[in-house]
Design a protein around this motif. Sequence first.
Motif, PDB file in Angstrom:
ATOM      1  N   GLN A 272      19.994  -7.263 -59.414  1.00  0.00           N
ATOM      2  CA  GLN A 272      18.541  -7.270 -59.338  1.00  0.00           C
ATOM      3  C   GLN A 272      17.961  -7.197 -60.746  1.00  0.00           C
ATOM      4  O   GLN A 272      18.530  -6.557 -61.629  1.00  0.00           O
ATOM      5  CB  GLN A 272      18.050  -6.071 -58.523  1.00  0.00           C
ATOM      6  CG  GLN A 272      18.439  -6.145 -57.063  1.00  0.00           C
ATOM      7  CD  GLN A 272      18.237  -4.818 -56.365  1.00  0.00           C
ATOM      8  OE1 GLN A 272      19.177  -4.059 -56.193  1.00  0.00           O
ATOM      9  NE2 GLN A 272      17.006  -4.535 -55.970  1.00  0.00           N
ATOM     10  N   THR A 273      16.839  -7.823 -60.928  1.00  0.00           N
ATOM     11  CA  THR A 273      16.168  -7.780 -62.226  1.00  0.00           C
ATOM     12  C   THR A 273      14.764  -7.201 -62.128  1.00  0.00           C
ATOM     13  O   THR A 273      14.148  -6.917 -63.150  1.00  0.00           O
ATOM     14  CB  THR A 273      16.071  -9.187 -62.841  1.00  0.00           C
ATOM     15  OG1 THR A 273      15.351 -10.047 -61.942  1.00  0.00           O
ATOM     16  CG2 THR A 273      17.466  -9.762 -63.087  1.00  0.00           C
TER      17      THR A 273
ATOM     18  N   ILE B 242      15.045   1.218 -41.980  1.00  0.00           N
ATOM     19  CA  ILE B 242      13.860   1.028 -42.818  1.00  0.00           C
ATOM     20  C   ILE B 242      14.081  -0.204 -43.681  1.00  0.00           C
ATOM     21  O   ILE B 242      15.025  -0.256 -44.476  1.00  0.00           O
ATOM     22  CB  ILE B 242      13.597   2.266 -43.700  1.00  0.00           C
ATOM     23  CG1 ILE B 242      13.348   3.499 -42.821  1.00  0.00           C
ATOM     24  CG2 ILE B 242      12.423   2.038 -44.619  1.00  0.00           C
ATOM     25  CD1 ILE B 242      14.560   4.367 -42.610  1.00  0.00           C
ATOM     26  N   ARG B 243      13.235  -1.208 -43.516  1.00  0.00           N
ATOM     27  CA  ARG B 243      13.359  -2.455 -44.273  1.00  0.00           C
ATOM     28  C   ARG B 243      12.931  -2.226 -45.717  1.00  0.00           C
ATOM     29  O   ARG B 243      11.847  -1.693 -45.985  1.00  0.00           O
ATOM     30  CB  ARG B 243      12.495  -3.545 -43.643  1.00  0.00           C
ATOM     31  CG  ARG B 243      12.964  -3.966 -42.234  1.00  0.00           C
ATOM     32  CD  ARG B 243      14.107  -4.952 -42.304  1.00  0.00           C
ATOM     33  NE  ARG B 243      14.695  -5.200 -40.994  1.00  0.00           N
ATOM     34  CZ  ARG B 243      14.218  -6.048 -40.084  1.00  0.00           C
ATOM     35  NH1 ARG B 243      13.095  -6.712 -40.325  1.00  0.00           N
ATOM     36  NH2 ARG B 243      14.849  -6.240 -38.947  1.00  0.00           N
ATOM     37  N   LEU B 244      13.772  -2.672 -46.661  1.00  0.00           N
ATOM     38  CA  LEU B 244      13.465  -2.549 -48.081  1.00  0.00           C
ATOM     39  C   LEU B 244      12.884  -3.868 -48.588  1.00  0.00           C
ATOM     40  O   LEU B 244      13.094  -4.923 -47.991  1.00  0.00           O
ATOM     41  CB  LEU B 244      14.729  -2.173 -48.861  1.00  0.00           C
ATOM     42  CG  LEU B 244      15.411  -0.873 -48.407  1.00  0.00           C
ATOM     43  CD1 LEU B 244      16.580  -0.549 -49.315  1.00  0.00           C
ATOM     44  CD2 LEU B 244      14.429   0.285 -48.357  1.00  0.00           C
ATOM     45  N   PRO B 245      12.151  -3.842 -49.701  1.00  0.00           N
ATOM     46  CA  PRO B 245      11.434  -5.044 -50.139  1.00  0.00           C
ATOM     47  C   PRO B 245      12.304  -6.134 -50.726  1.00  0.00           C
ATOM     48  O   PRO B 245      11.815  -7.246 -50.971  1.00  0.00           O
ATOM     49  CB  PRO B 245      10.456  -4.507 -51.184  1.00  0.00           C
ATOM     50  CG  PRO B 245      11.066  -3.239 -51.670  1.00  0.00           C
ATOM     51  CD  PRO B 245      11.776  -2.663 -50.490  1.00  0.00           C
ATOM     52  N   GLU B 246      13.575  -5.868 -50.995  1.00  0.00           N
ATOM     53  CA  GLU B 246      14.460  -6.865 -51.569  1.00  0.00           C
ATOM     54  C   GLU B 246      15.885  -6.546 -51.128  1.00  0.00           C
ATOM     55  O   GLU B 246      16.218  -5.384 -50.877  1.00  0.00           O
ATOM     56  CB  GLU B 246      14.381  -6.837 -53.105  1.00  0.00           C
ATOM     57  CG  GLU B 246      15.268  -7.850 -53.803  1.00  0.00           C
ATOM     58  CD  GLU B 246      15.211  -7.743 -55.329  1.00  0.00           C
ATOM     59  OE1 GLU B 246      15.822  -8.580 -56.008  1.00  0.00           O
ATOM     60  OE2 GLU B 246      14.545  -6.820 -55.833  1.00  0.00           O
ATOM     61  N   ARG B 247      16.711  -7.588 -51.017  1.00  0.00           N
ATOM     62  CA  ARG B 247      18.130  -7.331 -50.770  1.00  0.00           C
ATOM     63  C   ARG B 247      18.729  -6.724 -52.033  1.00  0.00           C
ATOM     64  O   ARG B 247      18.710  -7.343 -53.093  1.00  0.00           O
ATOM     65  CB  ARG B 247      18.874  -8.624 -50.418  1.00  0.00           C
ATOM     66  CG  ARG B 247      20.257  -8.356 -49.816  1.00  0.00           C
ATOM     67  CD  ARG B 247      21.085  -9.621 -49.745  1.00  0.00           C
ATOM     68  NE  ARG B 247      21.850  -9.805 -50.974  1.00  0.00           N
ATOM     69  CZ  ARG B 247      22.364 -10.967 -51.366  1.00  0.00           C
ATOM     70  NH1 ARG B 247      22.138 -12.054 -50.664  1.00  0.00           N
ATOM     71  NH2 ARG B 247      23.070 -11.042 -52.467  1.00  0.00           N
ATOM     72  N   VAL B 248      19.257  -5.506 -51.923  1.00  0.00           N
ATOM     73  CA  VAL B 248      19.729  -4.797 -53.101  1.00  0.00           C
ATOM     74  C   VAL B 248      21.198  -5.097 -53.334  1.00  0.00           C
ATOM     75  O   VAL B 248      21.940  -5.443 -52.420  1.00  0.00           O
ATOM     76  CB  VAL B 248      19.495  -3.271 -52.987  1.00  0.00           C
ATOM     77  CG1 VAL B 248      18.055  -2.969 -52.625  1.00  0.00           C
ATOM     78  CG2 VAL B 248      20.436  -2.649 -51.959  1.00  0.00           C
TER      79      VAL B 248
END
Length: 506
Positions: free
Chosen positions: A29-30, A470-476
């Motif tokens: 991730q950036t 809980i859905r996160l805002p990006e695939r980590v």
Amino acid sequence: MDVEILGRALSTLPADDDHPYRSGPWRPQTVERAADDLEVIGEIPADLDGVYLRNTENPVHPAITTYHPFDGDGMVHVVGFRDGKAFYRNRFVQTDGYLAEQEACRSLWAGLAESPESAVRADGWGARGRMKDASSTDVVVHAGVALTSFYQCGELYRLDPLTLDPLGKSTWDGQFPAAGVSAHPKVDDATGELLFFNYGKDEPFLHYGVVDADNRLAHYVDVPLPGPRLPHDMAFTENYAILNDCPLFWRPELLAQGAHVARFHPDLPLRLGVLPRRGGGDEVRWFEAESTFVLHFVNAYEDGDEIVLDGFFQSDPEGRGGVFPGDQRYARMYRMLSLDGMQTRLHRWRLNLATGQTKEERLSDSITEFGMINSGYAGRPYRYTYAATGEPGWFLFDGLVKHDLDTGREERFRYGAGVFGSETAVAPRVGSRGEDDGYLVTITTDMNTDRSECLVFDTACVADGPVARIRLPERVSSGTHSTWAPGGALPGWRDADDPATAVGLS
């Protein structure tokens, strides 16, 4: 979902990167994000109160020559829970190395699989020399502050556990050890102390120390070893610290030539060192056991004259029997990263302080590792550990197992094909009445939906699956070590009207 962009890393990784540990589940991730009003499937328990913190390796520049997955820059993720709501935030650890390489727009230090001569910057050994101190291995919370650490003995970087804002390095009033601190320092909830160790290539090769509840270095001693070693973890009881001398370390004849080549020495025993928590190095008592390497211990406690120590025994520390299913150019380097390659199983050592004898037994035939416990039972008698199962051939967690150490019963949950989890932390419920009265929290990386979720399980019925997703805002990016900190241990947690306000989201 309300999402705020906090920052971006300048990355020079190629868009078509095909390195097996910089792509797929490990795609770095950036972007640093903060989010609240997260989508929830199920219901977040109202008595789940605190933060789940997870560290991971997250590279932003190609390696100088050869990338190893332990080289990546540290990135911490936090998922906080309060009053049935959740928030999320992720931040790079602002290490000296990360900042220098951002300025240079390239890698400056040699990684684990690279020659020191390839480095632009190098002076000495380990994370304070030839390797960048990425502070990407572990994370704990001590005295209300999150601390990230690196397995080759560097700084402890301090973060606000709610916002992940950088708070500088631990100094301990100028007493921070010149040899640094290794990953896996231990926090004793009962005393508020932080127990730690470091290691290196110069005599005495190992040190042990204690930081008190007021964040002052209270104890630091030499622990002489026969030569340079590569310890990765430690354990403690109410009255003792347990260190180790594992027979997987650099080949001495190559080390003398400046080459750092680690090998397992099956002709040597595992040695476990027991010393009083405020004892001197001359008080260490060494116990010999069957030859193995222990990456992680689970817990230890006192039982009469015995120290009971649980951890993961490796039947094949070099992973020679493992099969790397990806590009075979990488097979030799990565086969020993998989749990099935190392053949890791839950194990118990009993160290008798009266007789000096060691007894040991296998606690499970299942291949598991990264065992977590209710931290309120650390150093005390306990019954349960919650461990990870591994995707064959890869450094990936495909499920979790609840081990009942009294009955031997195992309860399992598999995330599903193409879904991989993180180390699973135990979150006691508010007003918890027992060891198994609470929740398990982990972050998953789903390759099928290109999505990440934070999963919450009831500790009493793991096999039933998560009670909340809980859905996160990006695939980590896939990651490992984590910790849980209850809200009551976090300064400012109850000063805000809601958790989103606590991290500046509203």
